[in-house]
Each structure stands twice: as C-alpha cells, then as structure tokens.
Design a protein around this motif. Sequence first.
Motif, PDB file in Angstrom:
ATOM      1  N   VAL A  23      -4.029  11.160  -0.192  1.00 56.08           N
ATOM      2  CA  VAL A  23      -4.535  11.908   1.062  1.00 56.08           C
ATOM      3  C   VAL A  23      -5.086  13.291   0.644  1.00 56.08           C
ATOM      4  CG1 VAL A  23      -4.852  13.054   3.400  1.00 56.08           C
ATOM      5  CG2 VAL A  23      -3.997  10.297   2.950  1.00 56.08           C
ATOM      6  N   LEU A  24      -5.578  13.716   0.768  1.00 50.82           N
ATOM      7  CA  LEU A  24      -6.583  15.016   0.803  1.00 50.82           C
ATOM      8  C   LEU A  24      -7.666  15.707   1.921  1.00 50.82           C
ATOM      9  CD1 LEU A  24      -6.325  16.947  -1.946  1.00 50.82           C
ATOM     10  CD2 LEU A  24      -8.044  16.568  -2.773  1.00 50.82           C
ATOM     11  N   VAL A  64       0.901  -1.189  -0.216  1.00 49.74           N
ATOM     12  CA  VAL A  64      -0.096  -0.040   0.262  1.00 49.74           C
ATOM     13  C   VAL A  64       1.149   1.318  -0.091  1.00 49.74           C
ATOM     14  CG1 VAL A  64      -1.480   1.286   0.858  1.00 49.74           C
ATOM     15  CG2 VAL A  64      -1.871  -0.701   0.758  1.00 49.74           C
ATOM     16  N   LEU A  65       0.737   2.413  -0.844  1.00 44.39           N
ATOM     17  CA  LEU A  65       1.830   2.850  -1.330  1.00 44.39           C
ATOM     18  C   LEU A  65       0.648   3.944  -0.742  1.00 44.39           C
ATOM     19  CD1 LEU A  65       4.624   4.119  -2.317  1.00 44.39           C
ATOM     20  CD2 LEU A  65       2.872   4.158  -4.260  1.00 44.39           C
ATOM     21  N   VAL A  66       0.695   5.205   0.180  1.00 44.57           N
ATOM     22  CA  VAL A  66       0.166   5.971   0.220  1.00 44.57           C
ATOM     23  C   VAL A  66       0.468   7.840   0.606  1.00 44.57           C
ATOM     24  CG1 VAL A  66      -1.181   7.273   2.967  1.00 44.57           C
ATOM     25  CG2 VAL A  66      -0.634   5.079   2.713  1.00 44.57           C
ATOM     26  N   VAL A  67      -0.126   8.954  -0.489  1.00 46.01           N
ATOM     27  CA  VAL A  67       0.226   9.471  -1.134  1.00 46.01           C
ATOM     28  C   VAL A  67      -0.093  11.295  -0.406  1.00 46.01           C
ATOM     29  CG1 VAL A  67       1.512  10.951  -3.344  1.00 46.01           C
ATOM     30  CG2 VAL A  67       1.267   8.550  -3.336  1.00 46.01           C
ATOM     31  N   ASP A  68       0.761  11.998   0.103  1.00 51.65           N
ATOM     32  CA  ASP A  68       0.138  13.205   0.382  1.00 51.65           C
ATOM     33  C   ASP A  68       0.024  14.013  -0.585  1.00 51.65           C
ATOM     34  OD1 ASP A  68       0.073  16.160   0.926  1.00 51.65           O
ATOM     35  OD2 ASP A  68       1.731  15.889   2.174  1.00 51.65           O
ATOM     36  N   ALA A  69      -1.044  14.553  -1.002  1.00 49.05           N
ATOM     37  CA  ALA A  69      -1.574  15.286  -3.078  1.00 49.05           C
ATOM     38  C   ALA A  69      -0.540  16.153  -2.717  1.00 49.05           C
ATOM     39  CB  ALA A  69      -2.768  16.125  -2.880  1.00 49.05           C
ATOM     40  N   ARG A 122      -8.619   9.272  -4.657  1.00 46.17           N
ATOM     41  CA  ARG A 122      -9.247  10.288  -6.052  1.00 46.17           C
ATOM     42  C   ARG A 122      -8.816  11.328  -4.799  1.00 46.17           C
ATOM     43  NH1 ARG A 122     -13.807   8.317  -8.652  1.00 46.17           N
ATOM     44  NH2 ARG A 122     -14.511   7.640  -6.273  1.00 46.17           N
ATOM     45  N   GLY A 123      -8.094  11.084  -3.694  1.00 52.19           N
ATOM     46  CA  GLY A 123      -7.795  12.079  -2.146  1.00 52.19           C
ATOM     47  C   GLY A 123      -9.174  11.366  -1.400  1.00 52.19           C
ATOM     48  N   SER A 181      -7.253  25.433   1.184  1.00 50.86           N
ATOM     49  CA  SER A 181      -7.603  26.877   0.423  1.00 50.86           C
ATOM     50  C   SER A 181      -7.415  26.042  -0.937  1.00 50.86           C
ATOM     51  CB  SER A 181      -7.119  27.375   1.036  1.00 50.86           C
ATOM     52  OG  SER A 181      -5.620  27.192   1.316  1.00 50.86           O
ATOM     53  N   ASN A 182      -6.316  24.508  -1.097  1.00 48.83           N
ATOM     54  CA  ASN A 182      -5.828  24.716  -2.507  1.00 48.83           C
ATOM     55  C   ASN A 182      -6.535  23.493  -3.012  1.00 48.83           C
ATOM     56  OD1 ASN A 182      -2.744  26.374  -2.512  1.00 48.83           O
ATOM     57  ND2 ASN A 182      -3.080  25.548  -0.414  1.00 48.83           N
ATOM     58  N   GLU A 183      -7.191  22.852  -2.592  1.00 50.98           N
ATOM     59  CA  GLU A 183      -7.788  21.820  -2.619  1.00 50.98           C
ATOM     60  C   GLU A 183      -7.972  21.330  -4.494  1.00 50.98           C
ATOM     61  OE1 GLU A 183     -12.400  19.640  -2.351  1.00 50.98           O
ATOM     62  OE2 GLU A 183     -11.404  21.404  -1.078  1.00 50.98           O
ATOM     63  N   GLU A 184      -8.491  22.282  -5.243  1.00 52.80           N
ATOM     64  CA  GLU A 184      -8.716  22.637  -6.687  1.00 52.80           C
ATOM     65  C   GLU A 184      -7.075  22.022  -7.078  1.00 52.80           C
ATOM     66  OE1 GLU A 184     -10.081  25.103 -10.893  1.00 52.80           O
ATOM     67  OE2 GLU A 184     -10.194  26.052  -8.795  1.00 52.80           O
ATOM     68  N   ARG A 185      -5.794  23.050  -6.931  1.00 50.49           N
ATOM     69  CA  ARG A 185      -4.914  22.533  -7.331  1.00 50.49           C
ATOM     70  C   ARG A 185      -3.889  21.306  -7.173  1.00 50.49           C
ATOM     71  NH1 ARG A 185       0.407  23.215  -6.015  1.00 50.49           N
ATOM     72  NH2 ARG A 185      -0.513  23.781  -3.664  1.00 50.49           N
ATOM     73  N   LEU A 186      -4.591  20.872  -6.113  1.00 55.24           N
ATOM     74  CA  LEU A 186      -4.038  19.468  -5.356  1.00 55.24           C
ATOM     75  C   LEU A 186      -4.695  18.931  -6.449  1.00 55.24           C
ATOM     76  CD1 LEU A 186      -4.006  19.857  -1.675  1.00 55.24           C
ATOM     77  CD2 LEU A 186      -1.971  20.178  -3.517  1.00 55.24           C
ATOM     78  N   ARG A 187      -5.984  18.876  -6.623  1.00 57.02           N
ATOM     79  CA  ARG A 187      -6.680  17.648  -6.701  1.00 57.02           C
ATOM     80  C   ARG A 187      -6.081  17.481  -8.685  1.00 57.02           C
ATOM     81  NH1 ARG A 187     -10.900  15.173  -5.338  1.00 57.02           N
ATOM     82  NH2 ARG A 187     -11.541  16.225  -2.868  1.00 57.02           N
ATOM     83  N   GLU A 188      -5.885  19.118  -8.733  1.00 58.92           N
ATOM     84  CA  GLU A 188      -5.145  18.952 -10.544  1.00 58.92           C
ATOM     85  C   GLU A 188      -4.091  17.747 -10.902  1.00 58.92           C
ATOM     86  OE1 GLU A 188      -5.213  22.740 -12.088  1.00 58.92           O
ATOM     87  OE2 GLU A 188      -7.049  22.864 -12.139  1.00 58.92           O
ATOM     88  N   LEU A 189      -2.873  17.662  -9.703  1.00 56.85           N
ATOM     89  CA  LEU A 189      -1.762  17.551  -9.728  1.00 56.85           C
ATOM     90  C   LEU A 189      -2.024  15.580  -9.336  1.00 56.85           C
ATOM     91  CD1 LEU A 189       0.269  19.107  -7.210  1.00 56.85           C
ATOM     92  CD2 LEU A 189       0.659  19.034  -9.351  1.00 56.85           C
TER      93      LEU A 189
END
Length: 417
Positions: free
Chosen positions: A326-327, A293-298, A368-369, A336-344
């Motif tokens: 993780v989001l 399992v790979l857990v990634v910080d957006a 998806r986060g 506050s940075n959700e849109e940019r992080l979802r794009e990443l």
Amino acid sequence: MTDSTPVFFLSYARTPGPQGPDADQPVFSFFKELGERVARLTGVPAEQAGHVDRPDTASNEWLSKLTASSVFVPLYAPRYFTDPLCGRQWTAFKRRVGPDYGRAVVPVLWIPHRQGTTLPMAALDIPPHLPRESGAEEQHALDRYAESGLFQLREMEDDDQRAYRAVLGRLAQRIARVWEDAPRRPVSIERLTDRHGLVDAFAAQPSKPPLRITVVAPTADRLPPRRDAASYGPDTESWRPYRTACGTLTQQAFALARNLGFEPELIPFDKAYMSIVHERSAREPVVPLAPSVLVVDAWVLSDVMIAERLQHIVRADRPWLAVMAVLAEDDTQTRSNEERLRELLERTLSRHRHLREMPRTARGSAARGIPKADAFAWLFAELAKSCYLRFLDSIHEVSPRPSSGPARSHGVREANE
C-alpha cells in the motif's frame, strides 16, 4: 377464487416404504379438518381451502398449486427437515412470496424435536409456538401442544382431544388472518424455479473456502522514523491508509473476501511467516493451509527485521500467496516520501512482482504500491481468486495418491466441483 388458488398449502414429509400411504392417513385427516375450519372462516368452499399432496398426486402438481397458495403450512417433525422435497417446497414458497415470506408461514408442531436438537437455520425465525392465551383451559391446550405435538394430541382421547380441537381452531384462525393480507395472484412456475432450480432449504450448505489475510503495518506505539500516528492505532488491524475509504484496511479486506464467497481469517505476521517459509525437507514440501493475501504498509519496510522476513517470504515463491503493498496517494506524508518508499518496495519485493518479466500483471501492480482504495479493491479481488485456484492446484500436487486405480482429488477440490 378458483380451484387453482388454494388458501393454504400443507407441506409434510411422506412416510417412506410401502406402508407410507396408510401411515400418512393422520396427515390427510388433519388436512380435511383444518380445511373445513379455514373454509368457514374465509368463506371459500372446503375443497378449495387447501392443497396437500396425496399418493396419487402427479409428481409436479405441487409446484403449480404452490404458485397460487397464499399460506404455507409445514408440519414440523424431525423427518420433515431431512426430506429434500420439503426443503424444495420451502424454497419455492419463499420465492413465491419474497423476503418477508415468514409472515405467510403458519407452522404446525406435528412431532416435537428430540431433546437437545434445534430447528435448522432456515426455520429458526419461524417457530411453531402459538401466542399464549389468558384463559386457563386455552393455555392448558397450548402447553400440551408444545409438549406433545399435534399428532399425539389427535391420537389421544378426552382432555387431549379437547386440546387438539382448541389448537386446530387457533391454527385455522392464523391461516385465515394471514390469507387476508397475503398475495392472492398466482405467479409463474418459472419465477419459482429459475435457472438455479429449487434447492433444499434445509440441506447443509458447503462451507466457504477460507482466505487467510495478514496485515503488516506499524502500530501507534511503534512508528517508523518521521511517520506520524494519524493512520494507525493500537494494533495492525486499526491501520487506515486510505483517508477517503470507510473503515480500516482490515475491514475493507474482510468485506471484499466475503463478497467473493470466502471466509476471511486474520493471521498474525509471525504465524503467517512460519506457515509460508517453513519447509520440513526437500521430500516433504510445505502443504498450504489456505490461500493467503499479505497486505504490507510500505512504511513498515524501514524495520530491518520485518523487511528481511518479507524477503524470505518472497523467495519462498508460494503460488497460493499474494503480496499487496500500500502506497496511499491521499496521504500527504506518504506522497512526500514516495521516492524513498518505492526504493524500499523495490529492494524488498522485487522478486515477487517480477517487474521486468510481468510489469502489467495484478501481482506486479500490487507489489509496486497501490495508490487508491478502489485500485486496492480490484486487485484484492483478482489476487484472491487467483490464489484460490493456485491453492487448489498446490494441494492436488502434494496429496498422496493411491498405488493403483484413478487418482482422487483432494477434499477441498471435490467440495467445489
């Protein structure tokens, strides 16, 4: 007290072979002597003081006697801890008394263990030592007992016979004291056996399957642009994305893995990357070491090199690997940075989550986060179990098969069947 409620139950390893009954005669003689002393101390008839299985005892009679016995007296010897029946009797008494059963066990050092060996895990907290005595003669008897065991003391004469009688008296006193505080009421046989049956308490337990966990997150000294250090520490294991959760994310993942029956192992990202992506040749597909399992910080995806490596991992499409992003919604800066992080996330993990084909799968949701700690726990459990089953399928496919005869399953699968 009736004949169905003995004070103690003597558990011993029967000598195998046709000479067994004769070879076990010292056990029966010791039982008789111990029973007589216990009877005098407790006031019960000698024939009701204890129970021991004899060659002519019905095969299931021991279980009914154990349901009523207040004290368990195992004869510690090397063969005792390899005898399945002794292990089952230990398990039955543990269920009869409950978690604090050790207080009702009075072990006898019958034959000492060989040098360099130890008691099995189930008996480690219940050693056969007797408390030290202040008198020189009494202490000499206990020293001889610890050195030679009761079987040898009983077979000797003169000084050792005195030591044997002294130890016999001490054991009887311990049994009587335990009996005064131990439960007297018999329990049902069903309570001892239950649907799981009686397992051998001393048998080696199958090892837990490993689960590799890799955390990909920034550290406090290497933060992404516009990110504060509140959620991070000196290493990736210190990452704590969910403010409402207890402990770090690594601690949460390890606890979840252990609750699922896995043995978690933390794998650095560089090492995990090589084991996931590396392919020796088309004829030699990668052999998985364990479900992963790979857990990634957006937030870490703003690092171009890490994002490229994650894309390589996604393209490798390993069925025994799950990627969880993780989001955290309770992190003000993340929100506050959700849109940019979802794009990443979309750019890096889109192939892995198969949004168009499987938008509602656990893998899709995880990539998806994951906004909340409870959602992370649920998805982690689902994905860990899924990866394990796919891991078994994968190693079965790449295991070499014999040229003739039925194919054999891989060892990991055999251990869990």
